[in-house]
Design a protein around this motif. Structure first.
Motif, PDB file in Angstrom:
ATOM      1  N   TYR A 178       7.891  13.426   1.554  1.00  0.00           N
ATOM      2  CA  TYR A 178       7.342  14.604   2.237  1.00  0.00           C
ATOM      3  C   TYR A 178       7.682  14.577   3.718  1.00  0.00           C
ATOM      4  O   TYR A 178       7.996  13.527   4.272  1.00  0.00           O
ATOM      5  N   GLY A 199       7.253  14.313   7.598  1.00  0.00           N
ATOM      6  CA  GLY A 199       6.494  13.456   8.512  1.00  0.00           C
ATOM      7  C   GLY A 199       5.028  13.233   8.234  1.00  0.00           C
ATOM      8  O   GLY A 199       4.650  12.336   7.477  1.00  0.00           O
ATOM      9  N   VAL A 200       4.191  14.063   8.826  1.00  0.00           N
ATOM     10  CA  VAL A 200       2.761  13.798   8.837  1.00  0.00           C
ATOM     11  C   VAL A 200       2.130  13.905   7.440  1.00  0.00           C
ATOM     12  O   VAL A 200       1.109  13.273   7.168  1.00  0.00           O
ATOM     13  N   ILE A 201       2.732  14.673   6.544  1.00  0.00           N
ATOM     14  CA  ILE A 201       2.199  14.780   5.179  1.00  0.00           C
ATOM     15  C   ILE A 201       2.361  13.432   4.487  1.00  0.00           C
ATOM     16  O   ILE A 201       1.432  12.911   3.863  1.00  0.00           O
ATOM     17  N   ASP A 211       2.713  10.602   6.037  1.00  0.00           N
ATOM     18  CA  ASP A 211       1.819   9.675   6.751  1.00  0.00           C
ATOM     19  C   ASP A 211       0.435   9.707   6.137  1.00  0.00           C
ATOM     20  O   ASP A 211      -0.196   8.674   5.918  1.00  0.00           O
ATOM     21  N   LEU A 212      -0.050  10.927   5.875  1.00  0.00           N
ATOM     22  CA  LEU A 212      -1.394  11.068   5.312  1.00  0.00           C
ATOM     23  C   LEU A 212      -1.463  10.434   3.927  1.00  0.00           C
ATOM     24  O   LEU A 212      -2.392   9.685   3.621  1.00  0.00           O
ATOM     25  N   GLU A 226      -1.485   6.691   4.354  1.00  0.00           N
ATOM     26  CA  GLU A 226      -2.774   6.200   4.855  1.00  0.00           C
ATOM     27  C   GLU A 226      -3.825   6.217   3.743  1.00  0.00           C
ATOM     28  O   GLU A 226      -4.586   5.266   3.582  1.00  0.00           O
ATOM     29  N   GLN A 247      -3.683   3.450   1.205  1.00  0.00           N
ATOM     30  CA  GLN A 247      -4.173   2.130   1.638  1.00  0.00           C
ATOM     31  C   GLN A 247      -5.624   1.897   1.231  1.00  0.00           C
ATOM     32  O   GLN A 247      -6.116   0.775   1.263  1.00  0.00           O
ATOM     33  N   GLN A 293      -1.701  11.412  -3.210  1.00  0.00           N
ATOM     34  CA  GLN A 293      -1.019  12.698  -3.119  1.00  0.00           C
ATOM     35  C   GLN A 293      -1.986  13.841  -3.453  1.00  0.00           C
ATOM     36  O   GLN A 293      -2.023  14.858  -2.758  1.00  0.00           O
ATOM     37  N   ILE A 296      -5.266  13.832  -3.190  1.00  0.00           N
ATOM     38  CA  ILE A 296      -6.254  14.004  -2.116  1.00  0.00           C
ATOM     39  C   ILE A 296      -5.593  14.691  -0.917  1.00  0.00           C
ATOM     40  O   ILE A 296      -6.176  15.589  -0.309  1.00  0.00           O
ATOM     41  N   PHE A 345      -3.114  16.827  -0.856  1.00  0.00           N
ATOM     42  CA  PHE A 345      -2.941  18.264  -1.085  1.00  0.00           C
ATOM     43  C   PHE A 345      -4.274  18.995  -1.114  1.00  0.00           C
ATOM     44  O   PHE A 345      -4.360  20.143  -0.673  1.00  0.00           O
ATOM     45  N   LEU A 370      -6.696  18.175   0.817  1.00  0.00           N
ATOM     46  CA  LEU A 370      -7.028  18.297   2.241  1.00  0.00           C
ATOM     47  C   LEU A 370      -6.172  19.376   2.912  1.00  0.00           C
ATOM     48  O   LEU A 370      -6.654  20.093   3.792  1.00  0.00           O
TER      49      LEU A 370
END
Lengths: 199, 199
Positions: free
Chosen positions: A2, A4-6, A8-9, A12, A15, A25, A27, A29, A31
């Motif tokens: 995806y 960049g930031v997508i 990254d999310l 994260e 983790q 993925q 969660i 989408f 958000l």
């Protein structure tokens, strides 16, 4: 995969314990579709929780005050102390509404594999609380697994010299379960700790 | 059960899809123990994702730019368009490395129960992209469920008048599965769509 930031999310979220790549993925989408105010509130709470939450100065439970709700409640019996591994265990026991005493949260269990010895737990603080003679009974409620049992054994040995009443939660068949499906260890413990009914 | 902000965090996490009360508690305590910098980064990403992410002006995929990575890549074949329901589907197809064309993301599927009709999907935008004659082939890749099939049927009817090559992803046995465990519908579709080998 995806932008960049997508990604990254998703990374994260992946983790977090119990969140695999697919859930992360899903969660992410959720958000992306969610009301921005809801997402901002979640972000806000995450920051706040790290700023405000710390351990109760007395028992080691998580709290936003100096002392936790239970330690600062004068209606709780100060003579009985229930020793648990984690704050989660306090909540689990509170739910039973069986216990009106106070708690001591060790912050874990003895585990040579994980490099956790008695010094890494709040055992010194526990001994400190037993100094003035207010506490007359200690209930050990560590987890019924290898680490929890090792911790219980260590505590029982240490507390036995202090002239306190010391007990440990019963092991046995879980209520609502099938005897047939109980593992051998649990069934063995249920035999060992059987309750006399008559004769 | 927990002090203020701790309970707030558990409640917020419990709103996420696939996260029950127990997982929410587990994640919350993981975050309480985690490095503050890690938690702040998660909070940061949550805010950023809402600020930066929007839909690609061309295909409707999620992106942080005006056009998504695929639409702005000149190496992608502009004559073939794959129509999918969600951005997740784009990623799933990209993973196969089978498709070198471009996408169109509908933003869902037709579902009378959920009140989603053709007007709520990016179908007008799809027709717009087919105007200038660049696209000569459309592959319909909606989900193989009731809503996806209804959407596919609607699109096929609409596109059939435009003189384009139109196809739909094959239904059949999943690779690596057991024929014995395939449901009747899937097995039926596998028969219908059987591939001629000889004669």
């Amino acid at each position: 995969m995806y932008d960049g930031v997508i990604q990254d999310l998703i990374d994260e979220l992946g983790q977090l314990p119990g969140v695999g790549p697919k859930s992360a993925q899903r969660i992410a989408f959720h958000l992306l579709d969610a009301d921005p105010a809801d997402v901002r509130r979640l972000a806000q709470v995450l920051v706040e929780v790290k700023d405000k939450v710390h351990f109760c100065a007395v028992c080691g439970n998580v709290t936003v005050d100096v002392e936790c709700r239970i330690c600062s409640d004068p209606r709780r019996d100060a003579t009985v102390l229930c020793v648990v591994e984690e704050s989660k265990d306090v909540v689990a026991i509170e739910r039973t509404r069986e216990f009106r005493g106070r708690y001591h949260v060790l912050g874990g269990a003895i585990s040579p594999i994980a490099g956790v010895g008695p010094d890494q737990l709040r055992i010194r603080e526990l001994l400190g609380r037993l100094q003035d003679g207010t506490v007359t009974e200690v209930i050990i409620a560590t987890d019924p697994n290898l680490e929890g049992e090792a911790t219980a054994t260590y505590l029982i040995r240490m507390l036995s010299t202090l002239g306190l009443r010391v007990s440990k939660l019963a092991s046995g068949l879980p209520v609502g379960g099938d005897l047939e499906y109980a593992d051998e260890l649990t069934l063995g413990r249920a035999f060992e700790g059987r309750t006399a009914i008559a004769g």
